[in-house]
Design an enzyme around this catalytic site. Structure first.
Site, PDB file in Angstrom:
ATOM      1  N   MET A  22      -4.578   9.791  11.058  1.00 54.59           N
ATOM      2  CA  MET A  22      -5.415  10.390  10.001  1.00 54.59           C
ATOM      3  C   MET A  22      -6.162  11.621  10.515  1.00 54.59           C
ATOM      4  O   MET A  22      -7.342  11.809  10.217  1.00 54.59           O
ATOM      5  CB  MET A  22      -6.405   9.345   9.453  1.00 54.59           C
ATOM      6  CG  MET A  22      -5.710   8.172   8.785  1.00 54.59           C
ATOM      7  SD  MET A  22      -6.802   6.840   8.288  1.00 54.59           S
ATOM      8  CE  MET A  22      -6.915   5.877   9.787  1.00 54.59           C
ATOM      9  N   LYS A  26      -4.413   3.286  -1.215  1.00 58.91           N
ATOM     10  CA  LYS A  26      -5.585   4.165  -1.112  1.00 58.91           C
ATOM     11  C   LYS A  26      -5.118   5.311  -0.242  1.00 58.91           C
ATOM     12  O   LYS A  26      -4.312   5.142   0.643  1.00 58.91           O
ATOM     13  CB  LYS A  26      -6.747   3.485  -0.409  1.00 58.91           C
ATOM     14  CG  LYS A  26      -7.307   2.324  -1.139  1.00 58.91           C
ATOM     15  CD  LYS A  26      -8.522   1.817  -0.427  1.00 58.91           C
ATOM     16  CE  LYS A  26      -8.134   0.834   0.663  1.00 58.91           C
ATOM     17  NZ  LYS A  26      -8.321   1.238   2.007  1.00 58.91           N
ATOM     18  N   ASP A  42       0.818  -1.207   0.000  1.00 61.42           N
ATOM     19  CA  ASP A  42       0.000   0.000   0.000  1.00 61.42           C
ATOM     20  C   ASP A  42       0.853   1.259   0.000  1.00 61.42           C
ATOM     21  O   ASP A  42       2.079   1.212   0.023  1.00 61.42           O
ATOM     22  CB  ASP A  42      -1.074  -0.038   1.097  1.00 61.42           C
ATOM     23  CG  ASP A  42      -0.528   0.222   2.481  1.00 61.42           C
ATOM     24  OD1 ASP A  42       0.623   0.630   2.589  1.00 61.42           O
ATOM     25  OD2 ASP A  42      -1.286   0.011   3.449  1.00 61.42           O
TER      26      ASP A  42
HETATM   27  N1  SAH Z   1      -1.518   0.652   9.985  1.00 64.09           N
HETATM   28  C1  SAH Z   1      -0.854   1.944  10.095  1.00 64.09           C
HETATM   29  C2  SAH Z   1      -1.840   3.085  10.095  1.00 64.09           C
HETATM   30  C3  SAH Z   1      -2.578   3.220   8.775  1.00 64.09           C
HETATM   31  S1  SAH Z   1      -3.709   4.554   8.790  1.00 64.09           S
HETATM   32  C4  SAH Z   1       0.004   1.945  11.364  1.00 64.09           C
HETATM   33  O1  SAH Z   1      -0.137   1.052  12.193  1.00 64.09           O
HETATM   34  O2  SAH Z   1       0.828   2.846  11.517  1.00 64.09           O
HETATM   35  C5  SAH Z   1      -2.761   5.801   7.978  1.00 64.09           C
HETATM   36  C6  SAH Z   1      -2.309   6.840   8.980  1.00 64.09           C
HETATM   37  O3  SAH Z   1      -1.241   6.328   9.745  1.00 64.09           O
HETATM   38  C7  SAH Z   1      -1.774   8.120   8.390  1.00 64.09           C
HETATM   39  O4  SAH Z   1      -2.798   9.003   8.000  1.00 64.09           O
HETATM   40  C8  SAH Z   1      -0.980   8.656   9.544  1.00 64.09           C
HETATM   41  O5  SAH Z   1      -1.829   9.225  10.517  1.00 64.09           O
HETATM   42  C9  SAH Z   1      -0.399   7.378  10.129  1.00 64.09           C
HETATM   43  N2  SAH Z   1       0.944   7.092   9.612  1.00 64.09           N
HETATM   44  C10 SAH Z   1       1.359   5.997   8.993  1.00 64.09           C
HETATM   45  N3  SAH Z   1       2.662   6.063   8.693  1.00 64.09           N
HETATM   46  C11 SAH Z   1       3.096   7.250   9.151  1.00 64.09           C
HETATM   47  C12 SAH Z   1       4.353   7.919   9.173  1.00 64.09           C
HETATM   48  N4  SAH Z   1       5.440   7.375   8.642  1.00 64.09           N
HETATM   49  N5  SAH Z   1       4.414   9.139   9.746  1.00 64.09           N
HETATM   50  C13 SAH Z   1       3.340   9.688  10.312  1.00 64.09           C
HETATM   51  N6  SAH Z   1       2.128   9.121  10.313  1.00 64.09           N
HETATM   52  C14 SAH Z   1       2.005   7.913   9.753  1.00 64.09           C
END
Ligand code: SAH
Length: 283
Positions: free
Chosen positions: A187, A72, A50
Site C-alpha cells: 500500500m 474496501k 474482498d
Molecule cells: N493480505 C494481502 C495484503 C493486503 S493489503 C497480502 O498478503 O498480500 C493490500 C496491498 O497488498 C495492496 O495495496 C498491494 O500493496 C498489495 N497487493 C495485494 N495483491 C497484490 C498484487 N496482486 N500485486 C501487487 N500488490 C498486491
C-alpha cells in the site's frame, strides 16, 4: 481436482455448518491458491470476498454458493470493517458454511486477525488458511527474491499508509533504514515520495534499486525498475497504480538474471551475475 488427491492424514477437512474459514487467496494467479483454499471453496455455502480476489477464482465455488463482495479500497477509514466481521458472525449463526476469502495472506496487512478475533469473541469456530502474500509471491513473479544470501539477512514488511490514509506515524523510517537491507512496502503507491525521502534522509543511497510490481501474478502484471530518488517520478510517468508492491533494496538487481517471465517470452537475461559474485555459487 481436489477429490483425486488424497489428503495425507485421512480426509480433507470438512467446513462444517456454523464455521467460518478465513482464507488467503494468494496474490492473483489462481494457481497460487492452496489446496485447503480449493477444498474450502468446494464446500462453502457462502463466500465473503474482498476486492483483491480475482473473479475467476470464485468460479470454482459450488454453483449454488452465495458470493458476497466485501471490498474496501484505498486506505479509507474502515467503519465498514466492523460490519464485515459482524456479517460473518451472522452468517455463521444462521448455520451457514462460511468462507471468508481475502487477497494474499489473511494475516498480512489484511485485518484477518481482527475478523478472526471478532468471530472468536462471538463463539464462532474458525479455521485460518494462510495464503501466499503479495510481498513474497508477487515479487517472485517479478523475479525478485525477498531474501538473497549476498544481499540481506533480514527483510522488513511495512505498510505505506495507516487507517487515516497517512504514512503510519508509528513507523520509524530511520530505524528501518538502518535495520533492514530490503524493505517491502504494501500500500505504498500514494506515499512513495514521502517514503523514499524518509529513507534517503536516513542515509539510504539515491541510486538504491527499487522495483514496483502492480497487479502481480495476474495477466496485467507490470514491473517498473527504478531507484529511490527517481521512484516517485517514474511511477507517475508509468501510470502504474495500486495494487502494487514496492521492493527497496539490492535484491531488486537479481531481476536482471531472474526475470523468468521475460525469459519465457524470449528475452535474454540482462546480466547473469548482477551482484558481481563471479562464478555461480557452489554452496
Ligand atoms: N493480505 C494481502 C495484503 C493486503 S493489503 C497480502 O498478503 O498480500 C493490500 C496491498 O497488498 C495492496 O495495496 C498491494 O500493496 C498489495 N497487493 C495485494 N495483491 C497484490 C498484487 N496482486 N500485486 C501487487 N500488490 C498486491
Amino acid at each position: 481436482m481436489i477429490e483425486s488427491l488424497k489428503y495425507p492424514t485421512g480426509e480433507w477437512p470438512e467446513l462444517k455448518q456454523g464455521w467460518v474459514w478465513l482464507c488467503g487467496a494468494g496474490p492473483g494467479d489462481a494457481g497460487l491458491l492452496t489446496l485447503h483454499a480449493v477444498n474450502a471453496m468446494k464446500q462453502a455455502d457462502v463466500i465473503v470476498f474482498d476486492a483483491l480476489v480475482q473473479q475467476e477464482i470464485l468460479d470454482w465455488a459450488r454453483p449454488d454458493c452465495e458470493k458476497i463482495y466485501a471490498g474496501k479500497r484505498g486506505g479509507k477509514p474502515s467503519a465498514k470493517q466492523r460490519d464485515i466481521s459482524l456479517h460473518l458472525v451472522e452468517l455463521a449463526q444462521e448455520g451457514k458454511r462460511v468462507l471468508r476469502l481475502k487477497g494474499g495472506d489473511p494475516f498480512v496487512f489484511g485485518r484477518g486477525g481482527e475478523e478472526a478475533q471478532t468471530l472468536v469473541q462471538h463463539g464462532i469456530p474458525v479455521r485460518i488458511i494462510p495464503g501466499i502474500s503479495a510481498g513474497i509471491g508477487g515479487l517472485a513473479y517479478a523475479g525478485v527474491p525477498v531474501t538473497h544470501r549476498d544481499v540481506n539477512q533480514s527483510v522488513t514488511f511495512v505498510t505505506g499508509h495507516d487507517q487515516t490514509g497517512n504514512t503510519p506515524s508509528a513507523l520509524d523510517w530511520s530505524a528501518i533504514s538502518r535495520g533492514s537491507q530490503v524493505i517491502v512496502v504494501y500500500m505504498g503507491m500514494k506515499h512513495i515520495g514521502r517514503i523514499s525521502k524518509a529513507l534517503r534522509d536516513a542515509g539510504r543511497p539515491d541510486d538504491e534499486p527499487v522495483a514496483v510490481v502492480s497487479e502481480a501474478t495476474t495477466p496485467n502484471q507490470r514491473v517498473l525498475e527504478t531507484t529511490l530518488a527517481t521512484a516517485e517520478a517514474d511511477i507517475e510517468t508509468s501510470g502504474m497504480a495500486a495494487p502494487a508492491m514496492i521492493c527497496i533494496g539490492r535484491s531488486v538487481l537479481m531481476r536482471q538474471v531472474l526475470d523468468w517471465q521475460g525469459q519465457a517470452n524470449g528475452e535474454l537475461p540482462r546480466d547473469l551475475d548482477p551482484l558481481g559474485r563471479g562464478k555461480p555459487a557452489e554452496q
